[in-house]
Design an enzyme around this catalytic site. Structure first.
Site, PDB file in Angstrom:
ATOM      1  N   PHE A  25       0.811  -1.221   0.000  1.00 22.10           N
ATOM      2  CA  PHE A  25       0.000   0.000   0.000  1.00 22.10           C
ATOM      3  C   PHE A  25       0.848   1.276   0.000  1.00 22.10           C
ATOM      4  O   PHE A  25       0.380   2.334   0.400  1.00 22.10           O
ATOM      5  CB  PHE A  25      -0.987   0.016   1.179  1.00 22.10           C
ATOM      6  CG  PHE A  25      -1.706  -1.283   1.362  1.00 22.10           C
ATOM      7  CD1 PHE A  25      -2.620  -1.726   0.423  1.00 22.10           C
ATOM      8  CD2 PHE A  25      -1.442  -2.080   2.459  1.00 22.10           C
ATOM      9  CE1 PHE A  25      -3.269  -2.951   0.581  1.00 22.10           C
ATOM     10  CE2 PHE A  25      -2.085  -3.301   2.627  1.00 22.10           C
ATOM     11  CZ  PHE A  25      -3.010  -3.737   1.683  1.00 22.10           C
ATOM     12  N   GLY A  27       2.518   2.370  -2.872  1.00 25.76           N
ATOM     13  CA  GLY A  27       2.527   2.955  -4.203  1.00 25.76           C
ATOM     14  C   GLY A  27       3.631   2.437  -5.118  1.00 25.76           C
ATOM     15  O   GLY A  27       3.959   3.078  -6.109  1.00 25.76           O
ATOM     16  N   ASP A  94       7.241  -6.405 -11.960  1.00 24.01           N
ATOM     17  CA  ASP A  94       6.481  -6.142 -10.736  1.00 24.01           C
ATOM     18  C   ASP A  94       6.528  -7.360  -9.821  1.00 24.01           C
ATOM     19  O   ASP A  94       6.764  -8.478 -10.265  1.00 24.01           O
ATOM     20  CB  ASP A  94       5.024  -5.803 -11.080  1.00 24.01           C
ATOM     21  CG  ASP A  94       4.294  -5.150  -9.918  1.00 24.01           C
ATOM     22  OD1 ASP A  94       4.942  -4.435  -9.127  1.00 24.01           O
ATOM     23  OD2 ASP A  94       3.061  -5.334  -9.806  1.00 24.01           O
ATOM     24  N   GLU A  95       6.300  -7.127  -8.529  1.00 24.08           N
ATOM     25  CA  GLU A  95       6.275  -8.178  -7.504  1.00 24.08           C
ATOM     26  C   GLU A  95       7.545  -9.028  -7.546  1.00 24.08           C
ATOM     27  O   GLU A  95       7.513 -10.260  -7.471  1.00 24.08           O
ATOM     28  CB  GLU A  95       5.020  -9.055  -7.649  1.00 24.08           C
ATOM     29  CG  GLU A  95       3.706  -8.300  -7.558  1.00 24.08           C
ATOM     30  CD  GLU A  95       3.421  -7.682  -6.191  1.00 24.08           C
ATOM     31  OE1 GLU A  95       4.158  -7.959  -5.225  1.00 24.08           O
ATOM     32  OE2 GLU A  95       2.444  -6.918  -6.092  1.00 24.08           O
ATOM     33  N   ALA A  96       8.678  -8.351  -7.624  1.00 25.16           N
ATOM     34  CA  ALA A  96       9.978  -9.018  -7.776  1.00 25.16           C
ATOM     35  C   ALA A  96      10.301  -9.938  -6.609  1.00 25.16           C
ATOM     36  O   ALA A  96      11.050 -10.909  -6.776  1.00 25.16           O
ATOM     37  CB  ALA A  96      11.074  -7.974  -7.941  1.00 25.16           C
ATOM     38  N   CYS A 154      -0.911   4.636  13.810  1.00 27.35           N
ATOM     39  CA  CYS A 154      -0.472   5.894  14.446  1.00 27.35           C
ATOM     40  C   CYS A 154      -0.194   7.027  13.461  1.00 27.35           C
ATOM     41  O   CYS A 154       0.038   8.148  13.884  1.00 27.35           O
ATOM     42  CB  CYS A 154       0.772   5.647  15.310  1.00 27.35           C
ATOM     43  SG  CYS A 154       2.281   5.385  14.344  1.00 27.35           S
TER      44      CYS A 154
END
Length: 194
Positions: A25, A27, A94-96, A154
């Protein structure tokens, strides 16, 4: 001599490796897609690859959590990328983190052939352990771009993707129902309470 488009065609292509890393999440895929679309706009030949295991949003597209997408070729091994690279200027991966360690050698080979290689992936798994080939890719890259999500507990910069479900496998595809981005302090608090 001043640089011009005319002598640009005479210059040898300079390959490179760029790594975009961070927690879920943050980016990463969004940034990868942005860079690849800019390369396409510049009329560069672009190929995009992702691991066959990543079927969350699409089997044949790289898709960000914001639903931005770009067509890709799913591959089971890094070596397939070498076979399918063809006549390209830019390769996106992507997603290496899901690929075998040989991805590092494949990226080096491509960069040495004059190809710009842009790799995106998780730098750490849900336990805070460096994930797959990502640490070695960061070491060989000319450019490492770390992106951050915001800690959902937080509001600080997120450090890790905390798993919300009881499953100890390193690879578990998921979304907001399975993971949340949290900072180092909140991650330490959770681990102390286990």
């Amino acid at each position: 001599m001043l640089f011009s488009e005319q002598n640009n065609s005479q210059m040898p292509r300079r390959g490179s490796v760029e790594v975009i890393c961070g927690s879920m999440f943050s980016g990463k895929t969004e940034e990868l897609i942005r860079r690849l679309k800019r390369a396409k706009f510049a009329r560069q030949n672009v190929e995009i690859f992702k691991p066959t295991i990543d079927t969350r949003y699409s089997e044949v597209e790289v898709v960000s959590h914001d639903r931005n997408a770009i067509r890709s070729t799913p591959v089971a091994t890094p070596e397939e990328i070498l076979l399918l690279a063809g006549n390209v200027d830019v390769i996106g991966i992507d997603e290496a983190q899901f690929f075998a360690p040989s991805l590092v050698e494949v990226c080096n080979t491509l960069a040495n052939q004059g190809i710009r290689v842009i790799v995106a992936g998780l730098d750490m798994d849900f336990k805070g352990i460096p994930f797959g080939p990502m640490p070695a890719l960061c070491a060989i890259a000319e450019d490492v771009y770390k992106v951050h999500a915001i800690c959902v507990r937080c509001g600080s910069l997120a450090y890790v993707s905390h798993r919300l479900v009881a499953d100890e496998k390193q690879v578990l595809l998921g979304e907001t129902s399975e993971y949340e981005p949290i900072c180092r302090h909140c991650f330490d608090k959770i681990n102390k309470n286990k």
